[in-house]
Design a protein around this motif. Sequence first.
Motif, PDB file in Angstrom:
ATOM      1  N   ILE A  19     -22.125   4.648 -20.910  1.00  0.00           N
ATOM      2  CA  ILE A  19     -21.479   4.728 -22.019  1.00  0.00           C
ATOM      3  C   ILE A  19     -22.148   5.144 -22.989  1.00  0.00           C
ATOM      4  N   VAL A  20     -23.681   5.203 -23.602  1.00  0.00           N
ATOM      5  CA  VAL A  20     -24.725   5.858 -24.146  1.00  0.00           C
ATOM      6  C   VAL A  20     -24.520   7.549 -23.244  1.00  0.00           C
ATOM      7  N   ASP A  21     -25.046   7.478 -22.008  1.00  0.00           N
ATOM      8  CA  ASP A  21     -25.567   8.459 -21.375  1.00  0.00           C
ATOM      9  C   ASP A  21     -23.900   9.739 -21.916  1.00  0.00           C
ATOM     10  N   GLN A  22     -22.366   9.145 -20.955  1.00  0.00           N
ATOM     11  CA  GLN A  22     -21.787   9.901 -21.463  1.00  0.00           C
ATOM     12  C   GLN A  22     -21.167  10.643 -23.799  1.00  0.00           C
ATOM     13  N   ALA A  23     -21.995   9.526 -23.807  1.00  0.00           N
ATOM     14  CA  ALA A  23     -22.493   9.952 -25.888  1.00  0.00           C
ATOM     15  C   ALA A  23     -23.349  11.491 -25.904  1.00  0.00           C
ATOM     16  N   VAL A  24     -24.132  11.195 -24.621  1.00  0.00           N
ATOM     17  CA  VAL A  24     -25.121  12.197 -24.840  1.00  0.00           C
ATOM     18  C   VAL A  24     -25.202  13.047 -24.614  1.00  0.00           C
ATOM     19  N   THR A  25     -24.049  13.304 -23.380  1.00  0.00           N
ATOM     20  CA  THR A  25     -23.409  14.245 -22.446  1.00  0.00           C
ATOM     21  C   THR A  25     -22.301  14.918 -23.415  1.00  0.00           C
ATOM     22  N   ALA A  26     -21.669  14.668 -24.084  1.00  0.00           N
ATOM     23  CA  ALA A  26     -20.759  15.176 -24.931  1.00  0.00           C
ATOM     24  C   ALA A  26     -21.869  15.424 -26.452  1.00  0.00           C
ATOM     25  N   ALA A  52     -26.502   6.188 -31.500  1.00  0.00           N
ATOM     26  CA  ALA A  52     -27.624   6.963 -33.250  1.00  0.00           C
ATOM     27  C   ALA A  52     -28.082   6.882 -32.864  1.00  0.00           C
ATOM     28  N   GLU A  53     -29.199   6.253 -32.267  1.00  0.00           N
ATOM     29  CA  GLU A  53     -30.451   6.372 -31.692  1.00  0.00           C
ATOM     30  C   GLU A  53     -31.329   7.043 -30.843  1.00  0.00           C
ATOM     31  N   ARG A  54     -30.093   7.987 -29.899  1.00  0.00           N
ATOM     32  CA  ARG A  54     -30.121   8.241 -29.083  1.00  0.00           C
ATOM     33  C   ARG A  54     -29.244   9.941 -29.241  1.00  0.00           C
ATOM     34  N   THR A  55     -28.483   9.902 -30.148  1.00  0.00           N
ATOM     35  CA  THR A  55     -28.467  11.204 -30.387  1.00  0.00           C
ATOM     36  C   THR A  55     -28.611  11.663 -32.047  1.00  0.00           C
ATOM     37  N   GLU A 321     -18.308   9.485 -12.991  1.00  0.00           N
ATOM     38  CA  GLU A 321     -18.839  10.559 -12.358  1.00  0.00           C
ATOM     39  C   GLU A 321     -16.913  11.742 -12.920  1.00  0.00           C
ATOM     40  N   GLU A 322     -15.905  11.169 -12.920  1.00  0.00           N
ATOM     41  CA  GLU A 322     -14.500  11.472 -13.539  1.00  0.00           C
ATOM     42  C   GLU A 322     -14.532  11.933 -14.471  1.00  0.00           C
ATOM     43  N   VAL A 323     -15.067  11.149 -15.664  1.00  0.00           N
ATOM     44  CA  VAL A 323     -15.296  11.069 -16.584  1.00  0.00           C
ATOM     45  C   VAL A 323     -16.106  12.346 -17.086  1.00  0.00           C
ATOM     46  N   HIS A 324     -17.165  12.295 -16.352  1.00  0.00           N
ATOM     47  CA  HIS A 324     -18.375  13.411 -16.488  1.00  0.00           C
ATOM     48  C   HIS A 324     -17.851  14.996 -15.992  1.00  0.00           C
ATOM     49  N   GLU A 325     -17.060  15.225 -15.525  1.00  0.00           N
ATOM     50  CA  GLU A 325     -16.086  15.801 -14.480  1.00  0.00           C
ATOM     51  C   GLU A 325     -14.798  16.564 -15.918  1.00  0.00           C
TER      52      GLU A 325
END
Length: 332
Positions: A19-26, A52-55, A321-325
Amino acid sequence: MTDRDVFLPVGAQPTLEDIVDQAVTAEELGYDRVWFPETWGRDAVTAMATTAERTDEIGIGTSIANIYSRSPALLGQTAATLQEASDGRFRLGVGPSGPLVVENWHGMEFGNPLRRTRETIEIVQRVLSGETVSYDGEYFSLDGFRLRCDPPEPAPPVDAAGLGPKAVELAGRFADGWHAVNYTRDGLSERLDDLRRGAELGGRDPNDLRVTLAVGCCALADGERARELVAQHTAFYIGGMGTFYRDNLARQGYEEVAHEIYESWQEGNKERATAIVRKELRDQMGAAGTPTEARDQLQEFVDLNGLDAVNVSFPRGAGPEEVHETMTALAP
């Protein structure tokens, strides 16, 4: 210009790290805000604090925190803390959810959600002001407390989710914005009129209210897989999440379709419910298909008058992977 946000499926992803990786990607892709829902999976607060800590720049918000599982004062404390943790990037979204979640999961009576929403918003706003809170309402009576820490500056906005006319009017009268979900493009306009009427009743400028519409999205090289995921997701909400989403669709001119989907799902015929969505609602309630097809459909929502942000929401059956795509294909 209409912002483009992301609505993360907090409970449906394999790990918190996903989830956090997806937020960072966003954030890397240029999305304006990432919203975290909360149902009966992971709690949204932990995910937001970690994000919040990672972005560094992307906005963070709840969409939605229900008003039964936390007291208004605790919601205010949480909003103040997350505003501090995110360096001013937080936005609180609240709403009543529905009886299935509130009663069957939290064990609370789902009573008079409009009044309870109003009282929650008013108390949260007073908590965030840093002043001593005295409040005598139908559901909550508070006296003599205030934040021991400095109040956030600025105070985070408080948005409300709502489906029916009175709920949306309430958002316009008391909240800083409205979260709209499960609307067709044509069905949104009447509710925007309700929002403006609420703002006028509250002596407020409707242009100061932020309107965010969540759109079910899936953009994959396998366009048919994408369309099926969005159809399944839509059928689940209309057919399986109580009567609120069914009735909301009926108000938008799809009464027969809404009841057919609901009845099919309740009878255990989920395939038929999904097939009805594919036939009747595919082009009105989502953006799905190949990346080109999904981008074109999403643009039709972006172009709607009265929206400040379109929220790219992913179907519950989509994997990481589908969320990222999809997130990559529909980035601003």
